[in-house]
Enzyme design. Structure first.
Site, short mmCIF file in Angstrom:
data_model
loop_
_atom_site.label_atom_id
_atom_site.label_comp_id
_atom_site.label_asym_id
_atom_site.label_seq_id
_atom_site.Cartn_x
_atom_site.Cartn_y
_atom_site.Cartn_z
N HIS A 156 0.83 -1.22 0.00
CA HIS A 156 0.00 0.00 0.00
C HIS A 156 0.85 1.26 0.00
O HIS A 156 0.41 2.31 0.47
CB HIS A 156 -0.94 0.05 1.21
CG HIS A 156 -1.66 -1.23 1.47
ND1 HIS A 156 -2.90 -1.51 0.96
CD2 HIS A 156 -1.29 -2.34 2.17
CE1 HIS A 156 -3.28 -2.72 1.34
NE2 HIS A 156 -2.31 -3.25 2.07
N SER A 277 14.72 21.57 -16.35
CA SER A 277 13.51 22.35 -16.59
C SER A 277 13.90 23.66 -17.27
O SER A 277 14.96 24.21 -16.99
CB SER A 277 12.83 22.63 -15.26
OG SER A 277 12.02 23.79 -15.36
N LYS A 283 16.00 21.88 -11.17
CA LYS A 283 15.40 20.60 -11.49
C LYS A 283 16.32 19.64 -12.24
O LYS A 283 17.09 20.04 -13.11
CB LYS A 283 14.14 20.81 -12.36
CG LYS A 283 12.97 21.36 -11.60
CD LYS A 283 12.49 20.38 -10.54
CE LYS A 283 11.00 20.24 -10.48
NZ LYS A 283 10.26 19.97 -11.60
N GLU A 290 9.83 8.50 -16.85
CA GLU A 290 8.49 9.05 -17.12
C GLU A 290 8.05 8.73 -18.55
O GLU A 290 6.89 8.37 -18.80
CB GLU A 290 8.49 10.57 -16.92
CG GLU A 290 8.62 10.97 -15.46
CD GLU A 290 8.80 12.47 -15.34
OE1 GLU A 290 7.78 13.18 -15.29
OE2 GLU A 290 9.95 12.95 -15.32
#
Ligand code: ARG
Length: 459
Positions: A156, A277, A283, A290
């Site tokens: 979980h 970024s 970043k 992704e």
């Protein structure tokens, strides 16, 4: 430009029909396999006396030259000739003259495309197997390098029980083993030759299908010509197997993204597979993971596209089937690219052992072991579970971890607790005691690593 089928027609084809009907813009990549199949077909025609030996060798020579031109990129594909088959035939006739017009004897584009696609898919299955094998090597290497590292195992996404990082990595090794098994089984179903089925009903020419199959390395001949020209099950399976690989990579991506994010900080990814970024200078984004997670969606769609494409088609060949190629090409290319990316990316990952091991101290992950400890002291498990639940609640109230409790505090909840509880709740003890086959005890994981090495060497 005369069409392969021009004789029956008075009028010309509308340019929009040509635009809709052409497939050479994407099926030209089948040219090497199309030529290979044609060379085998021509050899067989000559061996059976359907064309002369001279015609046979002219065709073979012409096709060999075309194969070279395809390899060096000098072929100009013409969409007015519809597909790769029309183009190759026209180029061959230009090269060898009238003999070229005999190549299509005892053959139809229906069994030709079915053959090309099976040859192509067979090679892709092998390439995917090799890519999976390379990734498994990288996983194993990574697991062996970090064999001492402990981290929280989650259920979980809540801290559950401590595990070895190597054990965690071997879970992915298993997934990719199953993926390889699936492709090995599929390869057998791919490796059946449809050539000789002609349009749908077979051919009256005295061909020798077994000889062509031998030349092309097919294990079996298709048993039914109507099924042979319309069957695309193996392509659906191919996209299904590819989808499962992408699903595995996507789950792993999700974990890499989480582990690399500052609140976790379990790993840090190297520069080679991250990007920055355009606005936030701080970043460093895990884009490779992704994008893989995102591309999984499109490979699942490829699988779905084929199922829907086939579901309403009567026997046998229907032109709709031309639409099978782009999804399969996309699925195959994507899987191969993502597998290679993961193999390379894995080498750029730095493991933050200190952070992982610190996280093992949070989340009361010794709770199950405390309950098991009470069971050894004679407390029934259900009661033990309740007692430990109360103990954890107490810990939360006073801001302590389980291992920081004193013997008196433990005994407040359960008089059976003795001095040896502290040893029982050590991470080393907890891990070492999970020593059943397939579990996370360091001794078991070492066995599993040796086993995995052996399995990789065998297949
Ligand atoms: N380009 C076609 C395809 O991919 C080849 C078969 C064409 N057959 C036909 N009867 N028009 O399906």
């Amino acid at each position: 430009m005369s069409k392969l089928w021009g004789g029956r027609f008075d009028g010309t084809t509308h340019s929009l029909m040509e635009k809709l009907g052409e497939s050479v813009s994407f099926d030209h990549r089948l040219a090497p396999w199309d030529i290979e199949a044609s060379r085998a077909h021509a050899k067989m025609l000559a061996a059976c006396g359907i064309i002369t030996k001279e015609e046979g060798s002219l065709l073979d020579q012409g096709l060999a030259e075309l194969a070279e031109e395809v390899r060096n990129g000098s072929v100009q594909w013409d969409s007015r000739l519809e597909d790769v088959h029309g183009n190759i035939e026209a180029l061959l006739i230009k090269k060898v003259g009238d003999a070229g017009k005999k190549l299509h004897t005892a053959r139809s584009r229906n069994d030709q495309i079915a053959t090309d696609m099976r040859l192509w898919t067979r090679d892709q299955a092998d390439a995917i197997d090799a890519a999976l094998h390379a990734l498994q090597h990288a996983i194993l290497h990574f697991a062996e390098e970090h064999v001492q590292v402990v981290l929280p195992g989650y259920t979980h996404l809540q801290p559950a029980q401590p595990v070895l990082l190597a054990h965690h990595m071997l879970a992915y090794f298993e997934m990719f083993s199953r993926d390889r098994e699936r492709f090995a089984q599929l390869r057998k179903r791919i490796n059946v030759m449809p050539l000789g089925s002609a349009a749908l009903a077979g051919t009256p020419h005295p061909i020798d299908r077994a000889y062509t199959a031998e030349l092309l390395g097919f294990e079996k001949l298709s048993a039914n010509s109507m099924d042979a020209v319309s069957d695309r099950d193996y392509l659906i399976e191919f996209c299904g197997c590819a989808s499962l690989i992408m699903m595995h990579l996507s789950r792993w991506s999700e974990e890499i993204i989480l582990w690399n994010s500052p609140p976790f900080s379990f790993i840090s990814l190297g520069d080679a597979f991250t990007t920055g970024s355009s606005i936030m200078p701080q970043k460093k984004n895990p884009d490779a993971a992704e994008l893989t997670r995102g591309k999984a969606a499109r490979v699942f769609a490829d699988h779905q596209a084929l199922l829907v494409l086939l579901k309403g088609l009567p026997l046998t060949y229907n032109r709709d089937l031309q639409e099978d190629k782009e999804p399969v090409f996309h699925a195959s290319d994507t899987v191969q690219l993502c597998l290679s990316v993961f193999t390379a990316m894995l080498r750029t990952i730095t493991v933050r052992r200190d952070v992982m091991e610190r996280a093992v101290g949070d989340g009361f992950m010794e709770a199950t072991d405390l309950a098991d400890y009470l069971v050894y002291k004679g407390v029934p498990f259900r009661e033990a579970h309740h007692i430990v639940g109360e103990t954890v609640r107490y810990c939360i109230g006073v801001g302590k971890t389980l291992t920081a409790l004193s013997l008196d505090e433990f005994r407040r909840f359960c008089p059976e607790v003795e001095e040896d509880v502290f040893d029982a709740l050590q991470i080393e003890t907890i891990l070492a005691r999970r020593c059943q086959p397939g579990a996370t005890a360091p001794a078991q994981v070492r066995v599993a690593l040796v086993e995995a090495r052996k399995r990789l060497a065998d297949i």
